[in-house]
Design a protein around this motif. Structure first.
Motif, mmCIF file in Angstrom:
data_model
loop_
_atom_site.group_PDB
_atom_site.id
_atom_site.type_symbol
_atom_site.label_atom_id
_atom_site.label_comp_id
_atom_site.label_asym_id
_atom_site.label_seq_id
_atom_site.Cartn_x
_atom_site.Cartn_y
_atom_site.Cartn_z
ATOM 1 N N PHE A 160 0.858 -1.185 0.000
ATOM 2 C CA PHE A 160 0.000 0.000 0.000
ATOM 3 C C PHE A 160 0.893 1.234 0.000
ATOM 4 N N PHE A 161 0.741 2.084 -1.019
ATOM 5 C CA PHE A 161 1.535 3.295 -1.169
ATOM 6 C C PHE A 161 0.645 4.501 -0.923
ATOM 7 N N LEU A 162 0.947 5.256 0.130
ATOM 8 C CA LEU A 162 0.135 6.406 0.509
ATOM 9 C C LEU A 162 0.989 7.664 0.602
ATOM 10 N N ALA A 163 0.662 8.667 -0.206
ATOM 11 C CA ALA A 163 1.232 10.015 -0.072
ATOM 12 C C ALA A 163 2.750 10.050 -0.145
ATOM 13 N N ASN A 164 3.336 9.214 -0.989
ATOM 14 C CA ASN A 164 4.765 9.323 -1.267
ATOM 15 C C ASN A 164 4.976 10.367 -2.362
#
Length: 212
Positions: A160-164
């Motif tokens: 899960f990739f969040l706000a990179n």
């Protein structure tokens, strides 16, 4: 199996002193870091974990607030959280957050590296400046969550990739690419069952994923 790592937290703090929190060189795959917090590392490559010719397991851990920083303008700084140099570690069930590098804020995968990156949460990692006088990298630059260099072949599964964010600018001023993941020209990543939410690139290429 007798530990409760949530209640009894183990923290390895690099104190921003100029070295990786954990360094693995010429180690076998059965070497394991399990259930610890790795924070405040500061190194040119791999502020949190630096793997050279090694394939350890890093699991059930928090890798946070680590930095890859260059000592002069002729060098790049790779992998704020992890640097994989000719290495194929097993990176699973971790929170990888608030790490920063010039390239690959969360993880940098060098050529000839094939890590398994599974069931992790990547949150608010940043690739923030592109210089690359003599770094050997070709534009575009970035990879807020992960940078996959040429000839690297990671398996990126169930993450899960969040706000990179990729905010860096190439020497030509094109802006950062691949807020979540940036894949180099001859890389061969497999990205499966992965969610991207709110990742950003300051350039025009790939807030979530950029492949060039």
């Amino acid at each position: 199996d007798q530990r409760d790592p949530v209640t009894n937290v183990t923290i390895l703090d690099g104190g921003q002193r100029g070295s990786s929190v954990v360094s693995a060189t010429n180690l076998f795959s059965w070497n394991t870091v399990d259930g610890v917090t790795l924070r405040n590392g500061k190194a040119q490559n791999g502020g949190g974990v630096c793997c050279l010719n090694s394939s350890p397991s890093v699991v059930n851990s928090i890798v946070t607030e680590n930095t890859a920083t260059a000592t002069n303008v002729f060098l790049n700084a790779l992998g704020g959280g992890f640097w994989c140099g000719n290495s194929s570690p097993f990176i699973s069930n971790n929170v990888i957050s608030f790490n920063r590098a010039l390239t690959g804020g969360g993880i940098y995968c060098s050529p000839s590296s094939s890590p398994v990156i599974a069931n992790n949460r990547f949150e608010r990692n940043v690739a923030d400046i592109a210089l690359s006088l003599g770094s050997g990298l070709l534009p575009p630059y970035g990879g807020g969550g992960i940078y996959v260099d040429n000839a690297a072949a990671p398996l990126i599964l169930d993450n899960f990739f969040l706000a990179n964010v990729a905010t860096n600018s190439s020497p030509a001023g094109s802006g950062g690419s691949g807020g979540g993941i940036l894949c180099g020209g001859t890389s061969a990543p497999r990205i499966l069952n992965t969610t991207f939410l709110g990742n950003q690139a300051s350039g025009t290429q790939g807030g979530g994923v950029c492949s060039y």
